[in-house]
Each structure stands twice: as structure tokens, then as C-alpha cells.
Enzyme design. Structure first.
Site, PDB file in Angstrom:
ATOM      1  N   ARG A  36      38.117 -53.479 -47.760  1.00  0.00           N
ATOM      2  CA  ARG A  36      38.012 -54.842 -48.311  1.00  0.00           C
ATOM      3  C   ARG A  36      38.846 -55.848 -47.522  1.00  0.00           C
ATOM      4  O   ARG A  36      38.460 -57.012 -47.389  1.00  0.00           O
ATOM      5  CB  ARG A  36      38.429 -54.852 -49.776  1.00  0.00           C
ATOM      6  CG  ARG A  36      37.368 -54.226 -50.646  1.00  0.00           C
ATOM      7  CD  ARG A  36      37.664 -54.442 -52.105  1.00  0.00           C
ATOM      8  NE  ARG A  36      36.510 -54.084 -52.905  1.00  0.00           N
ATOM      9  CZ  ARG A  36      36.584 -53.537 -54.116  1.00  0.00           C
ATOM     10  NH1 ARG A  36      37.757 -53.297 -54.655  1.00  0.00           N
ATOM     11  NH2 ARG A  36      35.491 -53.246 -54.772  1.00  0.00           N
ATOM     12  N   LYS A 198      23.845 -44.026 -65.792  1.00  0.00           N
ATOM     13  CA  LYS A 198      23.215 -44.484 -67.024  1.00  0.00           C
ATOM     14  C   LYS A 198      22.184 -45.585 -66.838  1.00  0.00           C
ATOM     15  O   LYS A 198      22.312 -46.428 -65.957  1.00  0.00           O
ATOM     16  CB  LYS A 198      24.296 -45.016 -67.969  1.00  0.00           C
ATOM     17  CG  LYS A 198      25.222 -43.942 -68.473  1.00  0.00           C
ATOM     18  CD  LYS A 198      26.288 -44.569 -69.329  1.00  0.00           C
ATOM     19  CE  LYS A 198      27.180 -43.512 -69.962  1.00  0.00           C
ATOM     20  NZ  LYS A 198      28.279 -44.148 -70.686  1.00  0.00           N
ATOM     21  N   GLY A 354      29.537 -49.286 -56.401  1.00  0.00           N
ATOM     22  CA  GLY A 354      30.749 -48.628 -55.931  1.00  0.00           C
ATOM     23  C   GLY A 354      30.516 -47.192 -55.490  1.00  0.00           C
ATOM     24  O   GLY A 354      30.927 -46.782 -54.404  1.00  0.00           O
ATOM     25  N   GLY A 377      29.868 -54.538 -59.005  1.00  0.00           N
ATOM     26  CA  GLY A 377      29.436 -55.313 -60.175  1.00  0.00           C
ATOM     27  C   GLY A 377      28.685 -56.578 -59.791  1.00  0.00           C
ATOM     28  O   GLY A 377      27.632 -56.886 -60.334  1.00  0.00           O
TER      29      GLY A 377
HETATM   30  P1  ADP Z   1      27.100 -47.082 -58.630  1.00  0.00           P
HETATM   31  O1  ADP Z   1      28.598 -47.113 -58.739  1.00  0.00           O
HETATM   32  O2  ADP Z   1      26.619 -46.840 -57.250  1.00  0.00           O
HETATM   33  O3  ADP Z   1      26.465 -48.277 -59.280  1.00  0.00           O
HETATM   34  P2  ADP Z   1      26.915 -45.463 -60.999  1.00  0.00           P
HETATM   35  O4  ADP Z   1      28.319 -45.790 -61.326  1.00  0.00           O
HETATM   36  O5  ADP Z   1      25.852 -46.035 -61.870  1.00  0.00           O
HETATM   37  O6  ADP Z   1      26.591 -45.807 -59.474  1.00  0.00           O
HETATM   38  O7  ADP Z   1      26.684 -43.895 -61.043  1.00  0.00           O
HETATM   39  C1  ADP Z   1      27.405 -43.015 -60.246  1.00  0.00           C
HETATM   40  C2  ADP Z   1      27.683 -41.753 -60.972  1.00  0.00           C
HETATM   41  O8  ADP Z   1      26.481 -41.173 -61.469  1.00  0.00           O
HETATM   42  C3  ADP Z   1      28.294 -40.717 -60.080  1.00  0.00           C
HETATM   43  O9  ADP Z   1      29.617 -40.462 -60.513  1.00  0.00           O
HETATM   44  C4  ADP Z   1      27.413 -39.496 -60.235  1.00  0.00           C
HETATM   45  O10 ADP Z   1      28.124 -38.289 -60.345  1.00  0.00           O
HETATM   46  C5  ADP Z   1      26.675 -39.792 -61.522  1.00  0.00           C
HETATM   47  N1  ADP Z   1      25.413 -39.070 -61.607  1.00  0.00           N
HETATM   48  C6  ADP Z   1      24.382 -39.104 -60.740  1.00  0.00           C
HETATM   49  N2  ADP Z   1      23.420 -38.242 -61.099  1.00  0.00           N
HETATM   50  C7  ADP Z   1      23.847 -37.637 -62.217  1.00  0.00           C
HETATM   51  C8  ADP Z   1      23.314 -36.621 -63.080  1.00  0.00           C
HETATM   52  N3  ADP Z   1      22.136 -36.044 -62.830  1.00  0.00           N
HETATM   53  N4  ADP Z   1      24.049 -36.254 -64.157  1.00  0.00           N
HETATM   54  C9  ADP Z   1      25.237 -36.811 -64.401  1.00  0.00           C
HETATM   55  N5  ADP Z   1      25.797 -37.762 -63.633  1.00  0.00           N
HETATM   56  C10 ADP Z   1      25.117 -38.169 -62.564  1.00  0.00           C
HETATM   57 MG    MG Z   2      29.946 -46.665 -60.350  1.00  0.00          MG
END
Ligand code: ADP
Ligand code: MG
Length: 397
Positions: A36, A198, A354, A377
Site C-alpha cells: 500500500r 458468502k 482482499g 471493500g
Molecule cells: P475477498 O476478500 O476476495 O472478497 P471473501 O472474503 O469473500 O473474498 O472470501 C474469501 C474466503 O472465502 C477465503 O478465506 C476462503 O477460504 C473462503 N472460501 C472460499 N471457498 C470456500 C468454501 N468452499 N468453503 C468455505 N470457505 C470458502
Molecule cells: Mg475477504
């Protein structure tokens, strides 16, 4: 971009107050990851070249309005000094007489970093009095903190009332240009890949992107709530029971409007995430009741790669599996490969989020992506079609 940037105004000889995102992980030795800080260097260097002096402000962590010594920006000042190979002064307090004196004594080319803004709860409260005190430290306001642009805080929103001209730095401009262009006028075919834990955090992204993309590929934990909505067995996979109806509705709407949603056709399942004694690749119709889905399967990897093959614009947010465990990272890294490959062939590829950014860095393919967003975010909010308060507050062109 319809906002003024630092290149639109004359900064020469002025004292510039700039909000940056130096919210970096610290370790005992200092800054653990300086990504960053490095991203802000082009703007910092440009300002110094204009014979201006520079007051920098940022938050770090969540001290919740208290002075937490472990969240001091002091190590960041030292790190920045090394990166720039010049002295960076530090102010122990981000507002008040001492800070004002230090700021007013800056000579052209000198830099002062203020202590963590969030040592005051007035920062996140967007408190006008606090904004006004910060505003005394500079003559021109620049915001280069894309990562906090989705928050209306004193240093990103309220403060702009106390300046005639408020402009974006290079990083802010770049982030906005890539993300806004992808969402508003992408070169087609335009594909989005969504994954992660989620649906709840990303349903707005799904709904905003769906009518705009040629196809929306869904993997990761969120896919299982869609499978549940389709009446499939999902074993002990991640499920948001209260979102099953929304998932069903989203699938039905997409079908009616001929918006293509591509769900995984097979998944990798284990009996235990931490200590698996069994790991199998099964079609989504055949998931055993006691297993947990941890990654997209081999057929899905091939399917997604085939879908991505023609794309000219790709936006990716959210890992395809629990990529933190190397055994379940295959799907995520395969998507990273596809993006790198498409970028090489001229497509625009954008990665936000992230964990997705962490995954792409881990894959070693980060240099082969057109744009990696520094704001998880903030990039999600843009992909959701929302306006960012920190951007809205800047001066129109
Ligand atoms: P980002 O930060 O890129 O927006 P998220 O925070 O929404 O992504 O999601 C990332 C998390 O989702 C990771 O910690 C990963 O382990 C989890 N994840 C991905 N696939 C699965 C799964 N099948 N079951 C449980 N957790 C999952
Ligand atoms: Mg995340």
C-alpha cells in the site's frame, strides 16, 4: 473520471495535505507488507517534484478512538523514508498546535506524516470539528486513499468542505478508471467471476453485474447456497440458510432475463477441512451428505477456462475455494492462470477483494493482471454500482 486530479491544478510551492491508505500490516521489525505504501509513491513523488511540501495522513488498524501504541504510524514514516531515500518527519498527534507548527515549517520538498487518524474516534464519526482541525494542516487537499473511499470519514469526506479544491491522486484515479470502465463500458465479451465465502456480502455485486456481463461465473463457498436453492445435497458445505430463497430468486431472474450464470459442475470434497482422511472430486449432483466442499472440481476448472477464453474484459472477486490450504487452492490458481493468459492476449483483467488479491499474489501471477485493486471493500462497492463518498466529495472537473 469526472473529478479533478493533481494534474489539473497548480501545486507549485503549496503545502499539500494528502489522505493516503497506509493501513499496512506491521510486524516486530516494522512494516510486514509495504504494497500500500508503494502504491502511493507515484503521487508522493509527483507532488514533491512540484516544489510543494507534503503532509500525509492515514489510519492504521482499528484502535477505536484510543491511542494504541502498537498501531502507531511511526514505523511507516521510517519505511517511507527508506523507500523515498529522504527524510520523513513525524507528528505524534494528527491535530493540534504541535502538528500545525510542524506543518507550517515544512519547506518545499519536505514530508510530514501524521500519527494514526483513528486514535480519535472523531475520524470515523466524520466529526466536523476534527475535519476542520485537520484541514488547517494544508492548503490543498488530495485524496489518494482508494481503500477508504467507501467510508465517509473526517479525513475523506468532512474535510473537503474546508478546501476550495479537492483532487484525486494517481492511485485513486487509476482505481476509479479501471473499475468504472469495467462496470460502465467494458469491452465485450465481459465476464465476471465471483467467489469467496458468502453470498450475503456480495449479493449487490451479483445483482449489479448480472445484467452487464455476458456471463457470471460463481465458485467458492457461496456456490453451495445456490446448489441448496436448486435442491441439491451439499453435505456440510458452507451454507447461508437465510439466503437460499434469494439465491433461488436470483437464478430464476437470471433465467428469465437470459443472463447467464455459470455454477460449478463438480467440487472437491473432504471429510474434515483441517485433517482430511478422504478427498474426492464429485459432480455436484452426487455430493455425499457428510462431506464438505472446499474447491471447484476439475471439470469446473476446464469449464471456467473455456468460458474465459473469449473474454475481453474480466472482473474477478472472491477465491474459488479455501485457497489458504494448498490442497484446496487448485481452482483459485487455475482462474488466476486463465486471467494471466487472457491479459497476455490483450484482455483487460481486474482483480478486487482482499483475499482474492492475496491469492493472486500467492500464485505469482500478479504482474500478469491488468489491474489489482488496493481496496477490497471499495472495489466491491464500485462493482455493486455504489458511489464512493470519498470520491463524491472531490471537486468536479
Ligand atoms: P475477498 O476478500 O476476495 O472478497 P471473501 O472474503 O469473500 O473474498 O472470501 C474469501 C474466503 O472465502 C477465503 O478465506 C476462503 O477460504 C473462503 N472460501 C472460499 N471457498 C470456500 C468454501 N468452499 N468453503 C468455505 N470457505 C470458502
Ligand atoms: Mg475477504
Amino acid at each position: 473520471m469526472d473529478k479533478l486530479t493533481i494534474q489539473d491544478i497548480d501545486l507549485s510551492g503549496k503545502r499539500v495535505l494528502m489522505r493516503v491508505d497506509f493501513n499496512v500490516p506491521l510486524s516486530i521489525g516494522g512494516v510486514a507488507d509495504d504494497t500500500r505504501i508503494r502504491k502511493a509513491l507515484p503521487t508522493i513523488r509527483y507532488i514533491l517534484e512540484q516544489k510543494s511540501s507534503l503532509v500525509l495522513m492515514s489510519h492504521l488498524g482499528r484502535p477505536k478512538g484510543k491511542l494504541v501504541p502498537e498501531m502507531s504510524l511511526k514505523p511507516v514514516a521510517e519505511h517511507l523514508a527508506e523507500l523515498l531515500d529522504r527524510e520523513v518527519l513525524f507528528s505524534e498527534d494528527c491535530i493540534g498546535d504541535a502538528a500545525e507548527k510542524q506543518a507550517s515549517e515544512l519547506k518545499p520538498g519536505e514530508i510530514l506524516l501524521l500519527e494514526n487518524l483513528r486514535f480519535y474516534k472523531e475520524e470515523t464519526d466524520n466529526d466536523p470539528g476534527f475535519s476542520q482541525k485537520l484541514a488547517r494542516l494544508g492548503e490543498i487537499y488530495v485524496n489518494d486513499a482508494f481503500g477508504t473511499a467507501h467510508r465517509a470519514h473526517a479525513s475523506t469526506a468532512g474535510i473537503t468542505k474546508y478546501f476550495n479544491t479537492c483532487v484525486a491522486g494517481f492511485l485513486m484515479e487509476k482505481e476509479i478508471n479501471y473499475l468504472a470502465k469495467a462496470v460502465e463500458s467494458p469491452e465485450k465479451p465481459f465476464l465476471a467471476i465471483l467467489g469467496g465465502a458468502k453470498i450475503s456480502g456480495k449479493i449487490d455485486v451479483i445483482q449489479n453485474l448480472l445484467p452487464k456481463v455476458d456471463a457470471l461465473l460463481i465458485g467458492g463457498g457461496m456456490a453451495f447456497t445456490f446448489f441448496k436453492a436448486k435442491g441439491l445435497e451439499i453435505g456440510k458445505s458452507l451454507l447461508e440458510p437465510e439466503k437460499t430463497r434469494l439465491a433461488a430468486q436470483t437464478l430464476a431472474d437470471a433465467e428469465e432475463k437470459h443472463n447467464e450464470i455459470v455454477l460449478p459442475v463438480d467440487v472437491v470434497c473432504v471429510d474434515d477441512i483441517e485433517n482430511p482422511t478422504k478427498q474426492i472430486n464429485v459432480d455436484v449432483e452426487n455430493m455425499p451428505p457428510n462431506l464438505i466442499g472446499v474447491d471447484i472440481g476439475l471439470k469446473t476448472i476446464a469449464l471456467f477456462a473455456e468460458k474465459l477464453e473469449q473474454a475481453k474484459t474480466i472482473v474477478w472477486n472472491g477465491p474459488m475455494g479455501i485457497f489458504e490450504k494448498p490442497d484446496y487452492a487448485k481452482g483459485t490458481f487455475a482462474v488466476a492462470e486463465s486471467l494471466a493468459d487472457r491479459t497476455e492476449k490483450g484482455a483487460i483483467t481486474i482483480v478486487g477483494g482482499g483475499d482474492s488479491v492475496a491469492a493472486i499474489n500467492q500464485s505469482g501471477l500478479n504482474e500478469k493482471i491488468t489491474h489489482i485493486s488496493t481496496g477490497g471493500g471499495a472495489s466491491l462497492e464500485m462493482l455493486s454500482g455504489y458511489q464512493l463518498p470519498g470520491l463524491v466529495a472531490l471537486t468536479d472537473k
